[in-house]
Enzyme design. Structure first.
Site, PDB file in Angstrom:
ATOM      1  N   ARG A  93       0.840  -1.206   0.000  1.00 38.58           N
ATOM      2  CA  ARG A  93       0.000   0.000   0.000  1.00 38.58           C
ATOM      3  C   ARG A  93       0.876   1.258   0.000  1.00 38.58           C
ATOM      4  NH1 ARG A  93      -4.475   0.254   4.579  1.00 38.58           N
ATOM      5  NH2 ARG A  93      -2.681   0.774   5.863  1.00 38.58           N
ATOM      6  N   LYS A 198      -2.462   6.576   1.405  1.00 32.03           N
ATOM      7  CA  LYS A 198      -2.283   6.965   2.813  1.00 32.03           C
ATOM      8  C   LYS A 198      -1.263   8.111   2.876  1.00 32.03           C
ATOM      9  CE  LYS A 198      -2.294   4.451   7.184  1.00 32.03           C
ATOM     10  NZ  LYS A 198      -3.359   5.213   7.817  1.00 32.03           N
ATOM     11  N   GLU A 234     -16.270   6.289   4.680  1.00 34.52           N
ATOM     12  CA  GLU A 234     -15.615   5.676   5.835  1.00 34.52           C
ATOM     13  C   GLU A 234     -15.755   6.574   7.048  1.00 34.52           C
ATOM     14  OE1 GLU A 234     -11.438   4.879   5.132  1.00 34.52           O
ATOM     15  OE2 GLU A 234     -11.308   6.502   3.697  1.00 34.52           O
TER      16      GLU A 234
HETATM   17  N1  PLP Z   1      -9.293   4.353   6.534  1.00 37.27           N
HETATM   18  C1  PLP Z   1      -8.366   5.306   6.763  1.00 37.27           C
HETATM   19  C2  PLP Z   1      -8.599   6.657   6.199  1.00 37.27           C
HETATM   20  C3  PLP Z   1      -7.229   5.006   7.519  1.00 37.27           C
HETATM   21  O1  PLP Z   1      -6.302   5.929   7.763  1.00 37.27           O
HETATM   22  C4  PLP Z   1      -7.059   3.704   8.034  1.00 37.27           C
HETATM   23  C5  PLP Z   1      -5.876   3.367   8.824  1.00 37.27           C
HETATM   24  O2  PLP Z   1      -4.887   2.938   8.349  1.00 37.27           O
HETATM   25  C6  PLP Z   1      -8.039   2.743   7.744  1.00 37.27           C
HETATM   26  C7  PLP Z   1      -9.145   3.102   7.011  1.00 37.27           C
HETATM   27  C8  PLP Z   1      -7.868   1.338   8.216  1.00 37.27           C
HETATM   28  O3  PLP Z   1      -6.881   0.693   7.465  1.00 37.27           O
HETATM   29  P1  PLP Z   1      -6.040  -0.496   8.067  1.00 37.27           P
HETATM   30  O4  PLP Z   1      -7.004  -1.523   8.469  1.00 37.27           O
HETATM   31  O5  PLP Z   1      -5.148  -0.951   6.954  1.00 37.27           O
HETATM   32  O6  PLP Z   1      -5.280   0.063   9.209  1.00 37.27           O
HETATM   33  C1  COI Z   2      -4.114   3.048  11.558  1.00 41.82           C
HETATM   34  O1  COI Z   2      -5.171   2.496  11.850  1.00 41.82           O
HETATM   35  O2  COI Z   2      -3.027   2.470  11.574  1.00 41.82           O
HETATM   36  C2  COI Z   2      -4.074   4.437  11.186  1.00 41.82           C
HETATM   37  O3  COI Z   2      -3.198   4.818  10.480  1.00 41.82           O
HETATM   38  C3  COI Z   2      -5.134   5.257  11.743  1.00 41.82           C
HETATM   39  C4  COI Z   2      -4.715   6.547  12.344  1.00 41.82           C
HETATM   40  C5  COI Z   2      -3.898   6.468  13.574  1.00 41.82           C
HETATM   41  C6  COI Z   2      -4.300   7.576  11.368  1.00 41.82           C
END
Ligand code: PLP
Ligand code: COI
Length: 350
Positions: A93, A198, A234
Site C-alpha cells: 500500500r 495513505k 468511511e
Molecule cells: N481508513 C483510513 C482513512 C485510515 O487511515 C485507516 C488506517 O490505516 C483505515 C481506514 C484502516 O486501514 P487499516 O485496516 O489498513 O489500518
Molecule cells: C491506523 O489504523 O493504523 C491508522 O493509520 C489510523 C490513524 C492512527 C491515522
C-alpha cells in the site's frame, strides 16, 4: 515522559509502563529505523536514536505534502514470540502511494526488514501478552530536498518509529462500548483523487470534520461519497462495515483507503464463518435497514456503532455478537492466541 533507564537493542527487560492502561498516545521508544534514497539507491542507515529529524527547509513533504505513512501492530504471543500482522500488505500500500506521489518505491524486503529490526530493538516496549495493548508501528516516507518548485523530490527518507498503544477509541471494544459518529458534510477526498492513498494531506483535511464531530459529542466524523453525498465512505481513519439480511457489507469506493483490517475481516467472515460478504455502495438512506454497524482499522481494530447522527435524523444500533466473533478471531490471529489458518502472522526474530 522520562525513560527510566537505557535499553540496549533487544534488551529483554520490560519498560516500566502501565501497559494495560495505555491510550493511543506517543511514548518515545529508544530506537527507530531509517533508510535514505539518493542518486537512485536506497541506503540503510539502520537503527537511530534521535527522535527528531533534520531535513531541508524546502522539502516537498513540508510544503506540498509529499508524505506517506503506514500503520500496523506488533503483538507478543503467549509464549513470548513476537508477531507483526501482514506487513507485506502495508509495504504494497505504501508503494502504491509512492507511485501516486511520483517517488521511488521502498523495496518490500527493506520495508519488512526495517519492521523486524525496529520491533526487535524496542523489545522492552512491546506490550506483554494479555495486556490488551500493542506496539504500534508507524513507517513513513518523506520527499526532501532544497527545493521551492511544485515537483517531486529527488531525495527521500523512509523511517519507522514504534510506540506502545492501547485503544484508539476510548473504552476499546466490548458489548457496552458502542461508539457514536456524526455524518460530516465535508469531504476528506475527491471523487478521482487520492483518498485511497495513505498520504498525510488526506489527514490534515480531516481535522475540521473530526473536530466538528467531537464538538458535537461524537467520537468521529462519518464521510459520505464526495460526488453525490449519498453513499457511506468511511469513518475517520477506519472503514465502515454493516450487516444487512445476514450479509456483511462494506462500501465500494475509489476514494476509501483499502483497509487491511477490513479485507482480513471479510476473509475471516467468508472463509472461517461461511458468512456472505459484499463490497458495494451503501446509501446513507439504507442505514435503517442494517441490523448492526461497525468500523475497523489497525488502530481502531473493530468498534461497533451505537449511533449515527445526521443534521435532522439519526440511526441507533445495538451490540451484535457477530462483531464479537470477528473481533476475537482477528485478535486470536494477531496475538498468537489462536491458530493462523491464513498465514497472516509474520514472526519477528527476537
Ligand atoms: N481508513 C483510513 C482513512 C485510515 O487511515 C485507516 C488506517 O490505516 C483505515 C481506514 C484502516 O486501514 P487499516 O485496516 O489498513 O489500518
Ligand atoms: C491506523 O489504523 O493504523 C491508522 O493509520 C489510523 C490513524 C492512527 C491515522
Amino acid at each position: 515522559m522520562s525513560q527510566p533507564r537505557y535499553y540496549f537493542p533487544g534488551d529483554r527487560r520490560k519498560a516500566d509502563l502501565d501497559f494495560a492502561n495505555l491510550g493511543f498516545d506517543y511514548t518515545p521508544c529508544p530506537y527507530r529505523f531509517e533508510a535514505v534514497f539518493q542518486h537512485g539507491v536506497w541506503r540503510v542507515r539502520g537503527l537511530v536514536e534521535d527522535t527528531d529529524m533534520r531535513i531541508p527547509e524546502g522539502s516537498q513533504c513540508l510544503h506540498y505534502g509529499q508524505e506517506l505513512f503506514e500503520g500496523m501492530k506488533v503483538h507478543s504471543g503467549p509464549d513470548g514470540r513476537v508477531y507483526a500482522f501482514r506487513p507485506l500488505e502495508n509495504a504494497r500500500r505504501l508503494n502504491q502511494g509512492a507511485r501516486y506521489l511520483c517517488g521511488p518505491e521502498v523495496p518490500e524486503e527493506l520495508f519488512v526488514r526495517g519492521i523486524e529490526e525496529v520491533a526487535a530493538a524496542n523489545l522492552p516496549y512491546i506490550p506483554p501478552h494479555g495486556s490488551g495493548a500493542a506496539l504500534y508501528v508507524r513507517p513513513f516516507y518523506l520527499g526532501i530536498g532544497h527545493n521551492v518548485g511544485v515537483k517531486p523530490a529527488k531525495r527521500y527518507v523512509f523511517r519507522i518509529f514504534v510506540t506502545p498503544v492501547g485503544p484508539y477509541f476510548k473504552g476499546g471494544f466490548g458489548p457496552d462500548q458502542g461508539k457514536d459518529f456524526m455524518v460530516s458534510r465535508l469531504d476528506r477526498a475527491a471523487p478521482q483523487g487520492s483518498g485511497y492513498v495513505k498520504a498525510g494531506g488526506n489527514y490534515a483535511c480531516s481535522f475540521t470534520p473530526g473536530q466538528e464531530a467531537k464538538d458535537g459529542g461524537f467520537v468521529e466524523a462519518l464521510y459520505l461519497d464526495p460526488r453525490e453525498h449519498r453513499y457511506i465512505e468511511e469513518i475517520g481513519a477506519a472503514n465502515f462495515l454493516g450487516f444487512r439480511d445476514g450479509v456483511l457489507i462494506t462500501p465500494k469506493s475509489q476514494s476509501v483507503l483499502r483497509s487491511i483490517t477490513r479485507i482480513s475481516l471479510l476473509e475471516i467472515a467468508s472463509t472461517s464463518f461461511g458468512w456472505s460478504t459484499e463490497e458495494r455502495k451503501i446509501a446513507l438512506d439504507e442505514l435503517g435497514e442494517l441490523e448492526s454497524a461497525a468500523c475497523c482499522g489497525t488502530a481502531a481494530v473493530i468498534s461497533w456503532i451505537s449511533r449515527i447522527a445526521d443534521a435532522d435524523r439519526e440511526w441507533l444500533f445495538d451490540f451484535d455478537e457477530r462483531w464479537q466473533r470477528l473481533y476475537d478471531s482477528l485478535i486470536d490471529i494477531q496475538t498468537g492466541r489462536g491458530e493462523d489458518p491464513y498465514g497472516w502472522r509474520h514472526e519477528i526474530p527476537v
